[in-house]
Design an enzyme around this catalytic site. Structure first.
Site, short mmCIF file in Angstrom:
data_model
loop_
_atom_site.label_atom_id
_atom_site.label_comp_id
_atom_site.label_asym_id
_atom_site.label_seq_id
_atom_site.Cartn_x
_atom_site.Cartn_y
_atom_site.Cartn_z
N ASP A 131 0.86 -1.19 0.00
CA ASP A 131 0.00 0.00 0.00
C ASP A 131 0.90 1.24 0.00
OD1 ASP A 131 -3.02 0.81 0.48
OD2 ASP A 131 -1.79 2.19 1.64
N GLU A 133 2.20 5.17 -0.34
CA GLU A 133 1.77 6.54 -0.09
C GLU A 133 2.53 7.43 -1.07
OE1 GLU A 133 -0.73 7.43 1.76
OE2 GLU A 133 -0.99 5.36 2.46
N ASP A 230 -2.62 1.05 -6.60
CA ASP A 230 -1.21 1.01 -6.21
C ASP A 230 -0.31 0.56 -7.35
OD1 ASP A 230 -0.98 1.44 -3.06
OD2 ASP A 230 -2.81 0.31 -3.46
N HIS A 287 -3.70 6.04 6.55
CA HIS A 287 -2.90 6.64 5.48
C HIS A 287 -1.41 6.58 5.75
CE1 HIS A 287 -6.30 7.75 3.13
NE2 HIS A 287 -6.78 8.57 4.04
N ASP A 292 -1.44 0.88 6.96
CA ASP A 292 -2.48 0.43 6.03
C ASP A 292 -2.18 -0.99 5.54
OD1 ASP A 292 -3.76 2.82 6.29
OD2 ASP A 292 -3.30 3.58 4.29
#
Length: 377
Positions: A131, A133, A230, A287, A292
């Site tokens: 995941d 960011e 992603d 987040h 996550d």
């Protein structure tokens, strides 16, 4: 609000006759001609599951399972919780999750007792839960996102446990200064990315980490993400920005939202709602890529414990002529950082879906649009 799950009936080994009337209505009846005539009817054989041979459900155990499933469907929540407790099974989750858990238990027990062979399926031995960011800026529709956090949680499917983690921040090049909006959203501070390596070096370290676990060599694995973005958006776009080859291991993945909704027969929902439906709560900072990923891994493990076969259900198109993955919504001649609504509506064109959840493609586009509006991308 927690989405309500829907019961989806499966018709086994029946002939459905469909008659098209003069209007737009369709008259459907199981095994019977509505008007006694066969000249204008089309006989359609409905197969139970792709690849399952005829006659496999002739064993009497399947009739028993059908009766048991009917009884479970009629059980009130309190009785379901009580029965799961007697069997020493997890009793957390919404009613439809509890029903599925109990049905899976009896199915495995009865089939084993009746010595009914189950087809061997090629499933991954490990899951790489990812995941990302990325950089973002509030109220900016023309922003180049760059991956700034690269977490991977390695889950052993057999033991249903997390066996290792990889984590690194990445230094952005196009917009090296993080926006206040990005810092508040992700919890990633400027000093963390300033001291980090750029994405290509982090990717190489991550692939060395994969080699240390013999992933792709000795051990079969699959990437698992919460949605399609992603890999099909962030990883793809990042590789284009850095002018590096998109990694072959990232060309296909398990979309957890699809696996979850298909298994529990409910609408696709978001991370927090999936956790809540399973009787769990989010652990950590929302987040944060690492947190996550850990919570996504918890859901994947619960799915596996409940009997879900986690398998690839999305992939990017591979262009054999150019020996590279292609995603049609990001093209070399597109304006740099363009994320217009028209492009986003076309964003799934390059995402080739398997039969698992293909009917919900529109919902994926809506989710993607919502995601980008939230991130102000």
């Amino acid at each position: 609000m927690i989405p309500q799950c829907m019961n989806i009936p499966f018709i086994l080994e029946k002939i459905i006759y469909v008659r098209m009337s003069s209007g737009s209505k369709v008259s459907v009846d199981e095994g019977v001609d509505p008007e006694g005539s066969s000249s204008s009817l089309t006989s359609v054989k409905v197969h139970r599951l792709k690849g399952i041979k005829d006659g496999q459900y002739s064993n009497p155990v399947f009739k028993k399972l059908s009766v048991i499933n009917g009884e479970i469907n009629r059980m009130p929540r309190e009785e379901l919780i009580s029965k799961l407790g007697e069997l020493k099974l997890d009793s957390r989750g919404v009613t439809d999750v509890l029903k599925k858990r109990l049905k899976t238990y009896y199915r495995e027990k009865k089939l084993t007792k009746a010595h009914v062979p189950t087809p061997k399926k090629s499933l991954p031995e490990f899951l790489m839960v990812i995941d990302f960011e990325a950089t973002c800026e509030e109220n900016n529709d023309n922003y180049d996102h760059e991956i700034i956090e690269f977490p991977v949680i390695l889950v052993c499917v057999e033991s249903k446990q997390v066996v290792d983690e990889f984590h690194s921040y990445c230094k952005p090049r196009i917009n090296p200064q993080l926006s206040e909006f990005c810092v508040q959203l992700t919890g990633i501070t400027q000093d963390k990315v300033d001291s980090a390596e750029e994405f290509p070096k982090v990717l190489r370290r991550m692939e060395d980490w994969m080699k240390s676990h013999e992933l792709g060599a000795k051990n079969k694995f699959a990437v698992l993400t919460d949605g399609p973005w992603d890999m099909s958006r962030f990883m793809y776009h990042q590789c284009r920005q850095n002018k590096i080859t998109y990694p072959r291991w990232g060309g296909k993945w398990i979309n957890l939202r699809k696996a979850y909704s298909n298994f529990y027969q409910c609408r696709r929902t978001k991370l927090n709602d999936m956790l809540e439906n399973l009787g769990m709560t989010f652990e950590g900072h929302l987040h944060s890529g690492l947190d996550d990923s850990r919570n996504i891994a918890r859901i994947a493990i619960r799915l596996a414990e409940d009997g879900c076969e986690l398998k690839v259900n999305e992939y990017l198109h591979y262009d054999r002529n150019e020996n590279a993955f292609k995603s049609k919504h990001i093209t070399p001649d597109s304006p740099k950082g363009s994320t217009s609504e028209e492009e986003l509506n076309q964003s799934m064109d390059g995402l080739h879906l398997t039969n698992d959840g293909a009917a919900n493609e529109t919902e994926e586009v809506d989710d993607l649009l919502e995601y980008y509006r939230i991130q102000r991308s």
